[in-house]
Write a protein that holds these residues in place. Structure first.
Motif, PDB file in Angstrom:
ATOM      1  N   ALA A 277       0.834  -1.209   0.000  1.00 48.79           N
ATOM      2  CA  ALA A 277       0.000   0.000   0.000  1.00 48.79           C
ATOM      3  C   ALA A 277       0.866   1.255   0.000  1.00 48.79           C
ATOM      4  O   ALA A 277       2.037   1.216   0.343  1.00 48.79           O
ATOM      5  CB  ALA A 277      -0.914   0.005   1.213  1.00 48.79           C
TER       6      ALA A 277
ATOM      7  N   ARG B 152     -11.837   3.666   8.327  1.00 45.18           N
ATOM      8  CA  ARG B 152     -12.520   4.329   7.213  1.00 45.18           C
ATOM      9  C   ARG B 152     -13.565   5.327   7.696  1.00 45.18           C
ATOM     10  O   ARG B 152     -14.651   5.419   7.149  1.00 45.18           O
ATOM     11  CB  ARG B 152     -13.170   3.312   6.261  1.00 45.18           C
ATOM     12  CG  ARG B 152     -12.211   2.619   5.312  1.00 45.18           C
ATOM     13  CD  ARG B 152     -12.949   1.800   4.275  1.00 45.18           C
ATOM     14  NE  ARG B 152     -13.660   2.618   3.311  1.00 45.18           N
ATOM     15  CZ  ARG B 152     -13.105   3.141   2.204  1.00 45.18           C
ATOM     16  NH1 ARG B 152     -11.856   2.914   1.935  1.00 45.18           N
ATOM     17  NH2 ARG B 152     -13.821   3.877   1.386  1.00 45.18           N
TER      18      ARG B 152
ATOM     19  N   ARG C 165     -12.022   3.387  -2.825  1.00 41.90           N
ATOM     20  CA  ARG C 165     -12.067   1.928  -2.860  1.00 41.90           C
ATOM     21  C   ARG C 165     -12.213   1.446  -4.290  1.00 41.90           C
ATOM     22  O   ARG C 165     -12.846   2.111  -5.117  1.00 41.90           O
ATOM     23  CB  ARG C 165     -13.282   1.468  -2.071  1.00 41.90           C
ATOM     24  CG  ARG C 165     -12.868   0.682  -0.876  1.00 41.90           C
ATOM     25  CD  ARG C 165     -13.995   0.018  -0.248  1.00 41.90           C
ATOM     26  NE  ARG C 165     -15.209   0.794  -0.317  1.00 41.90           N
ATOM     27  CZ  ARG C 165     -16.224   0.542   0.475  1.00 41.90           C
ATOM     28  NH1 ARG C 165     -16.146  -0.402   1.375  1.00 41.90           N
ATOM     29  NH2 ARG C 165     -17.328   1.243   0.379  1.00 41.90           N
TER      30      ARG C 165
ATOM     31  N   GLN D  46      -3.644  -0.660  -5.161  1.00 44.49           N
ATOM     32  CA  GLN D  46      -3.184  -0.455  -3.777  1.00 44.49           C
ATOM     33  C   GLN D  46      -2.052   0.562  -3.735  1.00 44.49           C
ATOM     34  O   GLN D  46      -1.995   1.399  -2.841  1.00 44.49           O
ATOM     35  CB  GLN D  46      -2.737  -1.793  -3.176  1.00 44.49           C
ATOM     36  CG  GLN D  46      -3.915  -2.702  -2.850  1.00 44.49           C
ATOM     37  CD  GLN D  46      -3.466  -4.068  -2.353  1.00 44.49           C
ATOM     38  OE1 GLN D  46      -2.421  -4.580  -2.768  1.00 44.49           O
ATOM     39  NE2 GLN D  46      -4.245  -4.663  -1.480  1.00 44.49           N
TER      40      GLN D  46
ATOM     41  N   ASP E 228      -8.332   0.947  -1.336  1.00 42.23           N
ATOM     42  CA  ASP E 228      -8.694  -0.309  -0.688  1.00 42.23           C
ATOM     43  C   ASP E 228      -9.308  -1.177  -1.775  1.00 42.23           C
ATOM     44  O   ASP E 228     -10.229  -0.747  -2.445  1.00 42.23           O
ATOM     45  CB  ASP E 228      -9.771  -0.081   0.394  1.00 42.23           C
ATOM     46  CG  ASP E 228      -9.171   0.477   1.660  1.00 42.23           C
ATOM     47  OD1 ASP E 228      -7.938   0.471   1.770  1.00 42.23           O
ATOM     48  OD2 ASP E 228      -9.936   0.921   2.524  1.00 42.23           O
TER      49      ASP E 228
END
Lengths: 105, 230
Positions: free
Chosen positions: A2, B16, B76, B94, B99
């Motif tokens: 990430a 989140r 997302r 990513q 997400d």
């Protein structure tokens, strides 16, 4: 994999007992390369992660951060072509930015 | 910034939930306002405006200038199809800060070996999607080529305000898809939101290149808004 999480890094560095400062872009004018809210995380040794410009003024922000880590007093610093120091740490893109530098206590 | 505030902020981000840090630039005084606390806050109006736009910035208040740092949940990416393209698309998305969730009821495709580091649901979209809370921060891609899987997923996505919806398939495949979805009650206006064939036309051939073209299209929608592409 990430994207690096700078605020999590700041917390974990501090948790390890390292001295840490957080720099945040608060204002930009013209063609500044990084948006308002961008962060640089700096430790007492001058290690840093993230960016507040395209690499133009990070060195100067790290120097300010080491000051702030010493004094504990937050600072608002500006960089841009209008600065006297433009030749040294100006933004070659012609933009202008303000950066807030604070210690993580 | 106090470490306690930083930790509380990181907790909201991990869950989140949106939050704003209010910093008085003169004094250095600082506080955290969680999304749920905005309504009762003295800076309510400014906070709501900032949360809607997602943009940090300075605000003048009766007590002087403050800087509001906005932390909105990351975007997302939801994908149907645990296919070869998704294996490239997931990790790339990513890297861009998304997400990622991948859905495919075909258990031969949806294996942890093929998708080591992303959220993987080996079940039908109808089962999975209602619990994901698809919202305006979501990009949605259907990549299976199988109407049994992709059509219900598209109908769900079209009923939400995802900022991007894309569907894999040629123009001909897409034309017959539109007919099927129309027969299930989707309006032309809604169907026009689907980007198909998916991705920017950059001549992509390999799965990784197709992933780049899809993410370029998603990024353009995210950053340039509605008028950006058509």
């Amino acid at each position: 994999m990430a994207q690096e999480d700078l605020l999590a890094t700041a917390a974990s560095w501090r948790g390890q007992g390292r001295k840490v400062a957080l720099a945040t872009v608060t204002e930009t004018w013209g063609s500044a390369p990084r948006p308002v809210g961008s962060n640089l995380v700096i430790d007492g040794e001058g290690n840093f992660l993230g960016s507040v410009s395209g690499g133009c003024v990070e060195g100067a922000v790290v120097a300010e951060a080491l000051d702030v880590i010493e004094s504990g007093k937050p600072k608002l610093v500006s960089f841009g072509v209008a600065d006297e120091t433009a030749w040294e740490v100006g933004l070659s893109c012609g933009g202008k930015i303000s950066v807030y530098v604070e210690r993580v206590e | 910034m106090k470490l306690a505030l930083l930790n509380a902020l990181n907790e909201e981000r991990a869950a989140r939930r949106a939050a704003v840090v209010v910093t008085a630039l003169e004094s250095g005084a600082q506080r955290l306002v969680k999304a749920a606390e905005v309504a009762g806050d003295e800076l309510r109006e400014a906070l709501e405006k900032r949360l809607r736009s997602g943009k940090s910035g300075n605000e003048e208040t009766p007590d002087g200038k403050v800087f509001l740092t906005v932390f909105a949940p990351p975007p997302r990416l939801v994908v149907t199809g645990a296919v070869h393209i998704s294996q490239e698309l997931g990790p790339m998305a990513q890297r861009l800060g998304y997400d990622v969730a991948i859905i495919d009821p075909r258990t031969a495709f949806a294996t942890p070996e093929r998708f080591a580091n992303v959220k993987l649901f080996a079940d039908w979209p109808d089962k999975v999607l209602p619990d994901l809370g698809i919202d305006a921060h979501t990009a949605f891609c259907v990549l299976t080529h199988d109407p049994k899987i992709d059509d219900p997923a598209l109908l769900h996505a079209l009923s939400k305000d995802c900022f991007y919806i894309g569907a894999l398939g040629s123009k001909r495949t897409h034309a017959s898809r539109l007919e099927r979805l129309k027969s299930k009650g989707a309006s032309d206006a809604r169907l026009a939101r689907i980007h198909a064939p998916i991705g920017l036309d950059i001549g992509a051939v390999s799965p990784a290149e197709i992933a780049v073209s899809i993410l370029a299209e998603i990024t353009a929608r995210l950053r340039l808004g509605d008028g950006a592409l058509k």
